[in-house]
Design an enzyme around this catalytic site. Sequence first.
Site, PDB file in Angstrom:
ATOM      1  N   LYS A  55       0.810  -1.223   0.000  1.00 42.58           N
ATOM      2  CA  LYS A  55       0.000   0.000   0.000  1.00 42.58           C
ATOM      3  C   LYS A  55       0.845   1.276   0.000  1.00 42.58           C
ATOM      4  O   LYS A  55       0.436   2.288  -0.567  1.00 42.58           O
ATOM      5  CB  LYS A  55      -0.951   0.017   1.197  1.00 42.58           C
ATOM      6  N   LYS A  62      -1.713   2.765   9.094  1.00 47.00           N
ATOM      7  CA  LYS A  62      -2.174   1.641   8.264  1.00 47.00           C
ATOM      8  C   LYS A  62      -1.021   0.694   7.942  1.00 47.00           C
ATOM      9  O   LYS A  62       0.117   1.143   7.756  1.00 47.00           O
ATOM     10  CB  LYS A  62      -2.744   2.156   6.939  1.00 47.00           C
ATOM     11  N   GLY A  99      -8.904  -3.244   6.477  1.00 49.99           N
ATOM     12  CA  GLY A  99      -9.050  -2.692   7.822  1.00 49.99           C
ATOM     13  C   GLY A  99      -8.173  -3.299   8.910  1.00 49.99           C
ATOM     14  O   GLY A  99      -8.137  -2.781  10.015  1.00 49.99           O
ATOM     15  N   GLU A 123      -1.414   8.477   7.533  1.00 46.92           N
ATOM     16  CA  GLU A 123      -2.206   9.370   6.684  1.00 46.92           C
ATOM     17  C   GLU A 123      -3.059  10.265   7.560  1.00 46.92           C
ATOM     18  O   GLU A 123      -3.411   9.883   8.674  1.00 46.92           O
ATOM     19  CB  GLU A 123      -3.195   8.525   5.872  1.00 46.92           C
ATOM     20  N   ARG A 166      -8.313  -7.336  -8.697  1.00 46.62           N
ATOM     21  CA  ARG A 166      -9.182  -8.503  -8.916  1.00 46.62           C
ATOM     22  C   ARG A 166     -10.567  -8.060  -9.376  1.00 46.62           C
ATOM     23  O   ARG A 166     -10.919  -6.890  -9.297  1.00 46.62           O
ATOM     24  CB  ARG A 166      -9.339  -9.256  -7.590  1.00 46.62           C
ATOM     25  N   ARG A 197     -25.784  -7.726  -0.274  1.00 48.79           N
ATOM     26  CA  ARG A 197     -25.079  -8.990  -0.037  1.00 48.79           C
ATOM     27  C   ARG A 197     -25.829  -9.740   1.058  1.00 48.79           C
ATOM     28  O   ARG A 197     -25.790  -9.342   2.225  1.00 48.79           O
ATOM     29  CB  ARG A 197     -23.652  -8.737   0.438  1.00 48.79           C
TER      30      ARG A 197
HETATM   31  C1  MV4 Z   1      -9.201   5.675   6.079  1.00 49.06           C
HETATM   32  C2  MV4 Z   1     -10.320   6.244   6.708  1.00 49.06           C
HETATM   33  C3  MV4 Z   1     -10.267   7.577   7.034  1.00 49.06           C
HETATM   34  N1  MV4 Z   1      -9.161   8.298   6.758  1.00 49.06           N
HETATM   35  N2  MV4 Z   1      -8.133   6.435   5.813  1.00 49.06           N
HETATM   36  C4  MV4 Z   1     -10.755   1.162   6.021  1.00 49.06           C
HETATM   37  C5  MV4 Z   1     -10.303   0.026   5.169  1.00 49.06           C
HETATM   38  C6  MV4 Z   1      -8.993   0.426   4.617  1.00 49.06           C
HETATM   39  N3  MV4 Z   1      -8.881   0.008   3.265  1.00 49.06           N
HETATM   40  C7  MV4 Z   1      -8.953   1.912   4.760  1.00 49.06           C
HETATM   41  N4  MV4 Z   1     -10.037   2.302   5.605  1.00 49.06           N
HETATM   42  C8  MV4 Z   1     -10.203   3.596   5.983  1.00 49.06           C
HETATM   43  N5  MV4 Z   1      -9.164   4.400   5.723  1.00 49.06           N
HETATM   44  C9  MV4 Z   1      -8.127   7.699   6.153  1.00 49.06           C
HETATM   45  N6  MV4 Z   1      -7.031   8.421   5.889  1.00 49.06           N
HETATM   46  C10 MV4 Z   1     -11.421   5.433   6.961  1.00 49.06           C
HETATM   47  C11 MV4 Z   1     -11.368   4.098   6.599  1.00 49.06           C
HETATM   48  C12 MV4 Z   1     -12.532   3.337   6.895  1.00 49.06           C
HETATM   49  C13 MV4 Z   1     -13.316   2.815   5.864  1.00 49.06           C
HETATM   50  C14 MV4 Z   1     -12.984   2.963   4.524  1.00 49.06           C
HETATM   51  C15 MV4 Z   1     -13.787   2.445   3.525  1.00 49.06           C
HETATM   52  C16 MV4 Z   1     -14.937   1.752   3.867  1.00 49.06           C
HETATM   53  C17 MV4 Z   1     -15.256   1.587   5.181  1.00 49.06           C
HETATM   54  C18 MV4 Z   1     -14.472   2.109   6.199  1.00 49.06           C
HETATM   55  C19 MV4 Z   1     -14.828   1.942   7.518  1.00 49.06           C
HETATM   56  C20 MV4 Z   1     -14.060   2.447   8.514  1.00 49.06           C
HETATM   57  C21 MV4 Z   1     -12.890   3.135   8.203  1.00 49.06           C
END
Ligand code: MV4
Length: 457
Positions: free
Chosen positions: A116, A158, A165, A200, A292, A338
């Site tokens: 990432k 992250k 997550g 981030e 994918r 879903r």
């Molecule tokens: C974030 C965010 C807020 N700010 N990054 C969750 C999964 C992972 N792929 C990244 N995620 C998030 N990153 C920043 N800088 C909030 C989330 C996040 C989230 C993102 C997409 C769909 C659902 C989510 C649920 C909680 C937190």
Amino acid sequence: MFKKILIANRGEIALRVIVACRELGIKTVAVYSEADENSLHVRFADEDVCIGPPRSVDSYLNVPAIISAAEITGADAIHPGYGFLSESAYLAEVCEACHIRFIGPDPNVIKLMGDKARARRAMKKAGLPMLPGSDGPVESEEKALKVAKDIGYPVIIKAVAGGGGRGMRVVRQPGDLGTSLRTATREAEAAFGVGDVYIEKYLENPRHIEFQVLGDHHGNVVHLGERECSIQRRHQKLIEESPSPALTDKVRRKMGGIVVDAARAVQYTNAGTFEFLMDHEGKFYFMEANTRLQVEHPVTEMVTGVDIVKEQIRIAAGERLSFKQSEVTFTGHSIECRVNAEDPVTFTPSPGVIHAWSVPGGPGVRVDTFAHAECTVSPYYDSMIAKVIVHGRDRQEAIARMRRTLEMSVVEGIKTSIPLHLRIIAEPDFVAGKLGTGFMDRYAVTAPATGKLAETA
Ligand code: MV4
């Protein structure tokens, strides 16, 4: 074109790939675990090979067993579906070495997007909008404190190898950064074997909006618009839709163009999804790219009329994209629910035998499923048993169509998330299109003193 494709997957997505192969006149090979002997993907494939015991690590994740099955049956290509080995650069490389075509992007692109922090750097360079953050992994607490101070709190830590997550920590004040850094690193190390983390700026309750792209091996790249995936719980999406209620045609064209340029910059081929967070001002920030086919691809198919799986197969066979960007049109509105085999209130899994199964069709309804009366929902795998997808002239018609379809569905023998879906789509915020990743927080589950699970709010 390929003569025979092996499908390295199970359930509804294995059936979805079989559907595309049949329409293209391509023979299919199913692989299955001992738990899936009587599954529909085995019944409808031209050939089948048992690849091991029920546990995924012994069967659907077993690369030597899958490659052997392809060699024994003489398959020319492997479609990995989603989950399991779909983002394994290793499987893609082994396929190449064995002269079997992997239906997906090049292994180097899979590796790039799998890291990432590297993906973030590459996509920033390619012109995608980014949240402020560390340039690569943070090596020490001092560096982390410096980055966090520069970008301002709250920040999010992250995992470089993450996604979905795991290994994430939100930090709201400098005093908590050290502890969170160590916890996130430990979690990432345990979950992925790589402890590296990056930082981030944290956005509160953003929308999750993702763009679908297709690229061929002749330099052509197109986008198929976006999907709004903000309705999720514990990083499992529950409802997706296309288009997003938050996008105008103008913004879609602009963002689509930016995404296509970024995909072209890394010579992206086959199907891909570029995930973004959208803030309250409507600004986009790149999050990650998935190499994918995705669970929610049908909503894009419904509004564009493009069969994404057939395009994946044609692209992998070296054919040119059969249409140009200017020929992609977006018609109406599509929503996917879903349906999971789980308690709709406590979210605990509910595997078992489905004794009665009836989901209505009718105008604008598509159901992608492996389920049928007297089938077994195995405790070994994902609890998703069906995707109910509707299409309407507009969002309001799509919601009404989803409601009547779910209300007229009959599933007996196991619990399903259908009652939860009916509640969500009746929420005033959902109907108004006021969505965010915090939407499901109102359905939080708590365990009171009785030990029995109950709902809050
Ligand atoms: C974030 C965010 C807020 N700010 N990054 C969750 C999964 C992972 N792929 C990244 N995620 C998030 N990153 C920043 N800088 C909030 C989330 C996040 C989230 C993102 C997409 C769909 C659902 C989510 C649920 C909680 C937190």
